[in-house]
Scaffold this motif. Structure first.
Motif, PDB file in Angstrom:
ATOM      1  N   GLU A  98       0.837  -1.206   0.000  1.00  0.00           N
ATOM      2  CA  GLU A  98       0.000   0.000   0.000  1.00  0.00           C
ATOM      3  C   GLU A  98       0.868   1.251   0.000  1.00  0.00           C
ATOM      4  N   ARG A  99       1.929   1.237   0.812  1.00  0.00           N
ATOM      5  CA  ARG A  99       2.842   2.381   0.831  1.00  0.00           C
ATOM      6  C   ARG A  99       3.558   2.510  -0.507  1.00  0.00           C
ATOM      7  N   ASP A 117      11.835   1.701   1.124  1.00  0.00           N
ATOM      8  CA  ASP A 117      10.842   2.328   0.254  1.00  0.00           C
ATOM      9  C   ASP A 117      10.946   1.783  -1.172  1.00  0.00           C
ATOM     10  N   GLN A 118      12.166   1.532  -1.632  1.00  0.00           N
ATOM     11  CA  GLN A 118      12.324   0.881  -2.931  1.00  0.00           C
ATOM     12  C   GLN A 118      11.653  -0.489  -2.913  1.00  0.00           C
ATOM     13  N   ILE A 121       7.858  -0.264  -3.240  1.00  0.00           N
ATOM     14  CA  ILE A 121       7.378  -0.077  -4.616  1.00  0.00           C
ATOM     15  C   ILE A 121       7.360  -1.413  -5.350  1.00  0.00           C
ATOM     16  N   VAL A 122       8.412  -2.185  -5.184  1.00  0.00           N
ATOM     17  CA  VAL A 122       8.460  -3.504  -5.825  1.00  0.00           C
ATOM     18  C   VAL A 122       7.351  -4.400  -5.273  1.00  0.00           C
ATOM     19  N   GLU A 123       7.111  -4.334  -3.972  1.00  0.00           N
ATOM     20  CA  GLU A 123       6.049  -5.139  -3.358  1.00  0.00           C
ATOM     21  C   GLU A 123       4.692  -4.776  -3.957  1.00  0.00           C
ATOM     22  N   PHE A 124       4.474  -3.486  -4.180  1.00  0.00           N
ATOM     23  CA  PHE A 124       3.234  -3.053  -4.827  1.00  0.00           C
ATOM     24  C   PHE A 124       3.131  -3.615  -6.240  1.00  0.00           C
ATOM     25  N   LEU A 125       4.195  -3.480  -7.021  1.00  0.00           N
ATOM     26  CA  LEU A 125       4.152  -3.943  -8.407  1.00  0.00           C
ATOM     27  C   LEU A 125       3.933  -5.450  -8.489  1.00  0.00           C
ATOM     28  N   LYS A 126       4.429  -6.177  -7.515  1.00  0.00           N
ATOM     29  CA  LYS A 126       4.250  -7.632  -7.505  1.00  0.00           C
ATOM     30  C   LYS A 126       2.803  -8.037  -7.256  1.00  0.00           C
TER      31      LYS A 126
END
Length: 233
Positions: free
Chosen positions: A38-39, A190-191, A194-199
């Motif tokens: 979410e972040r 934080d990087q 972003i990857v966690e979101f894209l996954k």
């Protein structure tokens, strides 16, 4: 020598592709990873990635038609047939489907602007890998890649020579260099967010809801296999 595919064959393949269910979201079961995703979604927009990877586009007419009035010259056109085959992308076919707006349009959450950009430069020429000019398009321009299935479609890059999402981000250059540098300036966590979101942006089994958890996805796949309907991302 007869054509290998008839007009009817090509039409059938076109309709099959157009009617496929769209990707969706697979949310982590782990609360910490879900919070990170979410972040990461907010950070993705904050550093400017959504300038090109736009989260949603509006389709004015949700009805797909084949032949299509936008088919280029040399292809089958609506005037070539008695009646085009049509179906509603928001109501027909297996889910998940495009969302329908109250006024009858469709929301396409594909994370693209469907425009061409230069995302390479002299300092990082990795994406300057096209050698043949096609349809008068410069070889260093590429359509913004749709990210709505990025969690399911490794490897990455135009040649499939990048193994991780992070690698793909770190090779953005040219017009996308500012976003790349903002990503590099982020803290490591934080990087990773972003990857966690894209996954979470993944291909889902036909008939699935547009958003599921990891455990719900496993159960959907188990039920399909138990019913003799194999499915692989």
């Amino acid at each position: 020598m007869p054509d290998e595919l008839t007009v009817g064959d090509v039409t059938a393949v076109t309709l099959f592709q157009a009617a496929m269910n769209i990707p969706g979201r697979v949310l982590p079961d782990d609360p910490e990873r879900r919070a990170a995703a979410e972040r990461g979604e907010h950070l993705f927009a904050q550093i400017g990635c959504t300038d090109c990877h736009r989260p949603a586009l509006i389709l004015e007419n949700p009805v797909f038609s084949e032949p299509n009035p936008f088919n280029p010259p040399g292809n089958l056109r609506p005037e070539d047939v008695r009646r085009p085959i049509t179906f509603d992308l928001t109501r027909d076919g297996p889910g998940p489907r495009l969302e329908r707006t109250p006024d009858g349009r469709a929301i396409v959450r594909a994370y693209t602007d469907l425009k061409r950009h230069v995302i390479c430069d002299e300092r990082d020429p990795l994406f300057c890998n096209e050698r043949v000019i096609q349809d008068r398009v410069p070889t260093n321009q590429f359509l913004t890649r749709k990210l709505w299935d990025v969690g399911s479609t490794a490897p990455y890059g135009h040649r499939g020579d990048l193994t991780t999402i992070t690698e793909a981000i770190l090779h953005h250059a040219g017009e996308a260099r500012p976003q790349r540098e903002r990503f590099q300036a982020l803290a490591q966590e934080d990087q990773a967010a972003i990857v966690e979101f894209l996954k979470t942006l993944q291909v889902l089994p036909p008939g699935a809801p547009p958003e599921v958890t990891e455990s719900q996805l496993r159960e959907l796949v188990r039920r399909r296999r138990a019913a003799g309907r194999e499915w692989n991302q």
